[in-house]
Scaffold this active site. Structure first.
Site, PDB file in Angstrom:
ATOM      1  N   GLU A 434     -81.229  -1.334  70.859  1.00  0.00           N
ATOM      2  CA  GLU A 434     -82.486  -2.103  70.997  1.00  0.00           C
ATOM      3  C   GLU A 434     -83.486  -1.360  71.877  1.00  0.00           C
ATOM      4  O   GLU A 434     -84.322  -1.970  72.541  1.00  0.00           O
ATOM      5  CB  GLU A 434     -82.243  -3.509  71.574  1.00  0.00           C
TER       6      GLU A 434
HETATM    7  C1  LIG Z   1     -73.109   0.717  68.685  1.00  0.00           C
HETATM    8  C2  LIG Z   1     -74.521   0.848  68.192  1.00  0.00           C
HETATM    9  C3  LIG Z   1     -75.084  -0.185  67.465  1.00  0.00           C
HETATM   10  C4  LIG Z   1     -76.376  -0.062  66.965  1.00  0.00           C
HETATM   11  N1  LIG Z   1     -76.901  -1.046  66.157  1.00  0.00           N
HETATM   12  C5  LIG Z   1     -78.045  -0.810  65.477  1.00  0.00           C
HETATM   13  C6  LIG Z   1     -78.490  -1.693  64.455  1.00  0.00           C
HETATM   14  O1  LIG Z   1     -77.883  -2.733  64.188  1.00  0.00           O
HETATM   15  N2  LIG Z   1     -79.612  -1.370  63.767  1.00  0.00           N
HETATM   16  C7  LIG Z   1     -80.326  -0.237  64.016  1.00  0.00           C
HETATM   17  O2  LIG Z   1     -81.322   0.002  63.345  1.00  0.00           O
HETATM   18  N3  LIG Z   1     -79.946   0.625  64.992  1.00  0.00           N
HETATM   19  C8  LIG Z   1     -78.819   0.369  65.723  1.00  0.00           C
HETATM   20  N4  LIG Z   1     -78.405   1.242  66.686  1.00  0.00           N
HETATM   21  C9  LIG Z   1     -79.224   2.401  67.000  1.00  0.00           C
HETATM   22  C10 LIG Z   1     -79.857   2.335  68.384  1.00  0.00           C
HETATM   23  O3  LIG Z   1     -80.885   1.386  68.416  1.00  0.00           O
HETATM   24  C11 LIG Z   1     -80.319   3.750  68.762  1.00  0.00           C
HETATM   25  O4  LIG Z   1     -79.139   4.524  68.973  1.00  0.00           O
HETATM   26  C12 LIG Z   1     -81.200   3.770  69.993  1.00  0.00           C
HETATM   27  O5  LIG Z   1     -82.436   3.152  69.739  1.00  0.00           O
HETATM   28  C13 LIG Z   1     -81.455   5.192  70.505  1.00  0.00           C
HETATM   29  O6  LIG Z   1     -81.822   6.052  69.470  1.00  0.00           O
HETATM   30  P1  LIG Z   1     -81.052   7.437  69.289  1.00  0.00           P
HETATM   31  O7  LIG Z   1     -79.605   7.154  69.278  1.00  0.00           O
HETATM   32  O8  LIG Z   1     -81.623   8.163  68.141  1.00  0.00           O
HETATM   33  O9  LIG Z   1     -81.356   8.246  70.613  1.00  0.00           O
HETATM   34  P2  LIG Z   1     -82.592   9.221  70.834  1.00  0.00           P
HETATM   35  O10 LIG Z   1     -83.839   8.550  70.395  1.00  0.00           O
HETATM   36  O11 LIG Z   1     -82.266  10.542  70.286  1.00  0.00           O
HETATM   37  O12 LIG Z   1     -82.626   9.297  72.430  1.00  0.00           O
HETATM   38  C14 LIG Z   1     -81.843  10.237  73.189  1.00  0.00           C
HETATM   39  C15 LIG Z   1     -82.300  10.184  74.640  1.00  0.00           C
HETATM   40  O13 LIG Z   1     -83.665  10.590  74.735  1.00  0.00           O
HETATM   41  C16 LIG Z   1     -84.448   9.587  75.366  1.00  0.00           C
HETATM   42  N5  LIG Z   1     -85.769   9.510  74.706  1.00  0.00           N
HETATM   43  C17 LIG Z   1     -86.029   9.542  73.386  1.00  0.00           C
HETATM   44  N6  LIG Z   1     -87.352   9.441  73.172  1.00  0.00           N
HETATM   45  C18 LIG Z   1     -87.943   9.301  74.371  1.00  0.00           C
HETATM   46  C19 LIG Z   1     -89.285   9.139  74.816  1.00  0.00           C
HETATM   47  N7  LIG Z   1     -90.305   9.077  73.964  1.00  0.00           N
HETATM   48  N8  LIG Z   1     -89.501   9.014  76.149  1.00  0.00           N
HETATM   49  C20 LIG Z   1     -88.491   9.075  77.021  1.00  0.00           C
HETATM   50  N9  LIG Z   1     -87.205   9.236  76.665  1.00  0.00           N
HETATM   51  C21 LIG Z   1     -86.929   9.353  75.354  1.00  0.00           C
HETATM   52  C22 LIG Z   1     -83.658   8.284  75.203  1.00  0.00           C
HETATM   53  O14 LIG Z   1     -83.955   7.367  76.238  1.00  0.00           O
HETATM   54  C23 LIG Z   1     -82.219   8.786  75.250  1.00  0.00           C
HETATM   55  O15 LIG Z   1     -81.798   8.884  76.578  1.00  0.00           O
HETATM   56  C24 LIG Z   1     -77.132   1.111  67.241  1.00  0.00           C
HETATM   57  C25 LIG Z   1     -76.570   2.133  68.026  1.00  0.00           C
HETATM   58  C26 LIG Z   1     -75.271   2.028  68.478  1.00  0.00           C
HETATM   59  C27 LIG Z   1     -74.680   3.167  69.257  1.00  0.00           C
END
Ligand SMILES: Cc1cc2nc3c(=O)[nH]c(=O)nc-3n(C[C@H](O)[C@H](O)[C@H](O)COP(=O)(O)OP(=O)(O)OC[C@H]3O[C@@H](n4cnc5c(N)ncnc54)[C@H](O)[C@@H]3O)c2cc1C
Length: 591
Positions: A434
């Site tokens: 989220e």
């Molecule tokens: C168990 C689980 C359940 C989930 N359930 C759902 C679901 O039901 N539906 C769905 O759609 N998604 C779901 N997700 C996805 C989840 O919402 C994302 O993993 C999350 O939003 C982070 O995105 P990412 O993993 O691509 O990390 P990234 O976006 O790659 O982020 C990596 C790091 O970089 C930082 N970062 C990235 N961009 C910025 C920025 N602009 N400024 C500062 N810092 C930044 C982040 O804070 C983080 O520390 C789920 C994930 C997990 C692990």
């Protein structure tokens, strides 16, 4: 392995005395909401939570979910628990009666959800994600879609999902490239999504995916995202199930925690979908789901921390180790000051988190149900400001608290058998999904503070000042709390001034300090709730309330928070006021 007992007394304290049911039940559709009614709802929820859902928690973690021959298999007891949950009407608590819901305000749905989540965190995601999908449908879908799908979703016969993330598009949804091609009355949805919570299972007759995708002529970036309803099984006009849609579960993720929750990689291969809301307005629809879900994650953090606390407390009373301070008899570890510090660090923060989350849910009700549009806007602004704080601060604190819960068990905390480690592992996801804490912090500082020149925050700070001016400082503990809160708000004001005065000259400042800003505000607001709670506790004790022990314990928790936790505001504030120089000083190669 400890039992879970819903903390109904503390929930009632927050609802009845801190938020005030007398005001809440003046809102539209809230007339019958009184103390007796809520207590009976929570007592029934506590029953199903402790007796039906909680017993599935350990097996859920141990057996986990698996994908066999294209079918997601769930842990033992999940189906029975789900059937009882929907038979009790719990799924539709906060939804409109015209779709079969009970139309109760968020202020009541939120403690019920806390109970369900504490009982089995993994299992509860099915209900929570469904509720987020239902909320988006209720607000944005056309009548035809609502009438066909919502009654079945509200009853729990169908579940719902939030389908946003793709491998290249996580925090940055602008990068998503799932497509939606118009065809006759519907769209063909094509793309692969990852991390989809309860994306597949057999617990319900159908699964309704709320999928973000791009129309062929969509603008670049987030302005070109639309929302589509994509059912696992197509639904005929009479409501009966039709053929299987072209939606497939590719695999399940293997995770650190929430083993009893299916996190799916989903493939949509020209699957039939229907537009929800207007074309290219998917981001706004998504935020309807996300904002509810973000407050929901704050609530999850309270729930898991409470479960971890109950377990740690039982262990601390039971485990004999060491002697009294004078070397006398052997004692249980709860006698040692450092173990008490850990327990109070948990108890005091869980209680203020609960106050913060429920108060934000009440603001949500006021923003939806107040009579004047002016009042709706005022409360809506508060919800907007509080949402990233509730999500970000509570989930970060939950990491610390579930870690302490494990620490209180000593070595046995590290051994899976006790169950303490499960809460720690499960809690880890709350700062990630989220929107990560970094994204919440950006939202808070960028959209909620700088964009309106700090006005919404100033209004909140004025409310805190008002509370300070009304505290009964003749009482020595209240005087201590008043002193700490007054010093903290000064610190916040100077950090806010620093940010407002420097962010235009220093392009990195907002991003570099946003995490500390979020943590500083979360701690201050929690201190505010502690002060309000302490004042009520003192009044109750002085007026000879029958449950004196509860109020004495509440007062000590608030005192502990003000003396031991609230001073962190100064550290966050100080680091904010040092700016971004060191954070940005290294080149990429120097790391
Ligand atoms: C168990 C689980 C359940 C989930 N359930 C759902 C679901 O039901 N539906 C769905 O759609 N998604 C779901 N997700 C996805 C989840 O919402 C994302 O993993 C999350 O939003 C982070 O995105 P990412 O993993 O691509 O990390 P990234 O976006 O790659 O982020 C990596 C790091 O970089 C930082 N970062 C990235 N961009 C910025 C920025 N602009 N400024 C500062 N810092 C930044 C982040 O804070 C983080 O520390 C789920 C994930 C997990 C692990």
């Amino acid at each position: 392995m400890s039992q879970y007992e819903a903390p109904v007394k503390d929930m009632m304290f927050v609802l009845d005395q801190l938020i005030g049911l007398d005001d809440l039940n003046k809102l539209k559709d809230c007339e019958g909401i009184n103390n007796e009614f809520i207590e009976s709802v929570l007592t029934s929820a506590a029953e199903i939570g402790s007796e039906v859902i909680a017993p599935t928690n350990v097996d859920g973690d141990r057996y986990g979910v698996s994908l066999k021959n294209g079918v997601v298999e769930v842990p033992p007891g999940y189906q029975e628990a789900y059937d009882k949950y929907i038979q009790g009407g719990w799924n539709g608590l906060g939804f409109k009666p015209e779709f079969g819901g009970q139309g109760l305000p968020a202020t009541i749905a939120i403690p019920v959800n806390e109970i369900i989540m504490a009982a089995n965190f993994s299992w509860s995601h099915l209900a929570l994600l469904s509720q987020a999908a239902m909320r988006a449908m209720e607000i944005h879908a056309n009548d035809e879609l609502k009438n066909l799908y919502l009654p079945k979703m509200v009853s729990g016969k169908f579940s719902g999902t939030m389908v946003l993330t793709e491998s290249q598009a996580g925090s940055d949804l602008a990068a998503l490239n799932t497509t939606a091609e118009p065809e006759e009355q519907h769209y063909k949805i094509t793309g692969q999504k990852i991390f989809i919570t309860w994306g597949d299972h057999e617990l319900t007759d159908n699964i309704i995916h709320m999928v973000l995708a791009r129309l062929p002529d969509a603008p670049e970036g987030v302005k070109g995202i639309s929302l589509f309803l994509v059912p696992k099984y197509l639904v005929n006009a009479d409501g009966s199930l039709g053929k299987r849609n072209r939606v497939e579960t590719v695999s399940l993720e293997h995770k650190l925690g929430i083993h009893g929750c299916a996190t799916c990689v989903m493939n949509y291969d020209a699957a039939e979908g229907y537009l929800v809301g207007q074309p290219n307005q998917g981001l706004a629809c998504m935020f309807t789901m996300m904002n509810d879900a973000r407050i929901g994650v704050g609530n999850e953090s309270v729930a898991i921390a409470e479960r971890s606390y109950q377990q740690a407390l039982a262990y601390a009373k039971d485990r004999i180790q060491g002697t009294t301070h004078d070397g006398g008899k052997r004692v249980s570890i709860i006698h040692h000051p450092d173990v008490r510090r850990m327990l109070l660090t948990m108890k005091s923060q869980i209680e203020v988190m609960r106050a913060m989350v429920y108060s934000t849910a009440a603001e949500l009700d006021y923003s939806r149900k107040s009579e004047s549009t002016e009042d709706q806007k005022r409360h809506g602004d508060r919800v907007d400001l509080m949402t990233p704080i509730v999500k970000g601060w509570c989930s970060e604190v939950c990491q610390e608290l579930t870690s302490i819960g494990l620490q209180i068990h000593g070595g046995m905390g590290y051994i899976e058998e006790t169950g303490a480690a499960q809460h720690f592992r499960d809690a880890r996801i709350t700062t990630i999904y989220e929107g990560t804490t970094g994204i919440q912090a950006n939202d808070l500082v960028g959209r909620k503070i700088l964009k309106d020149k700090g006005l919404a925050l100033q209004t909140l700070l004025q409310d805190i000042e008002l509370t300070i001016s009304e505290l009964d400082t003749d009482h020595s503990i209240i005087a201590r709390i008043e002193h700490e809160l007054s010093e903290s708000i000064e610190s916040v004001n100077s950090s806010l001034n620093y940010l407002m005065n420097h962010y235009q000259d220093d392009q990195h400042l907002a991003g570099a300090v946003s995490y500390n800003f979020l943590m500083m505000l979360g701690t201050l607001i929690a201190g505010w709730q502690a002060a309000r709670s302490a004042q009520i506790a003192v009044q109750q004790i002085q007026s000879g309330a029958s449950d004196r022990e509860f109020y004495e314990s509440k007062l000590v928790g608030c005192q502990f928070f003000a003396e031991q936790i609230l001073p962190k505001v100064h550290a966050y504030g100080k680091s904010i006021r040092t700016g971004s120089a060191a954070t940005m000083a290294l080149s990429e190669d120097q790391f």
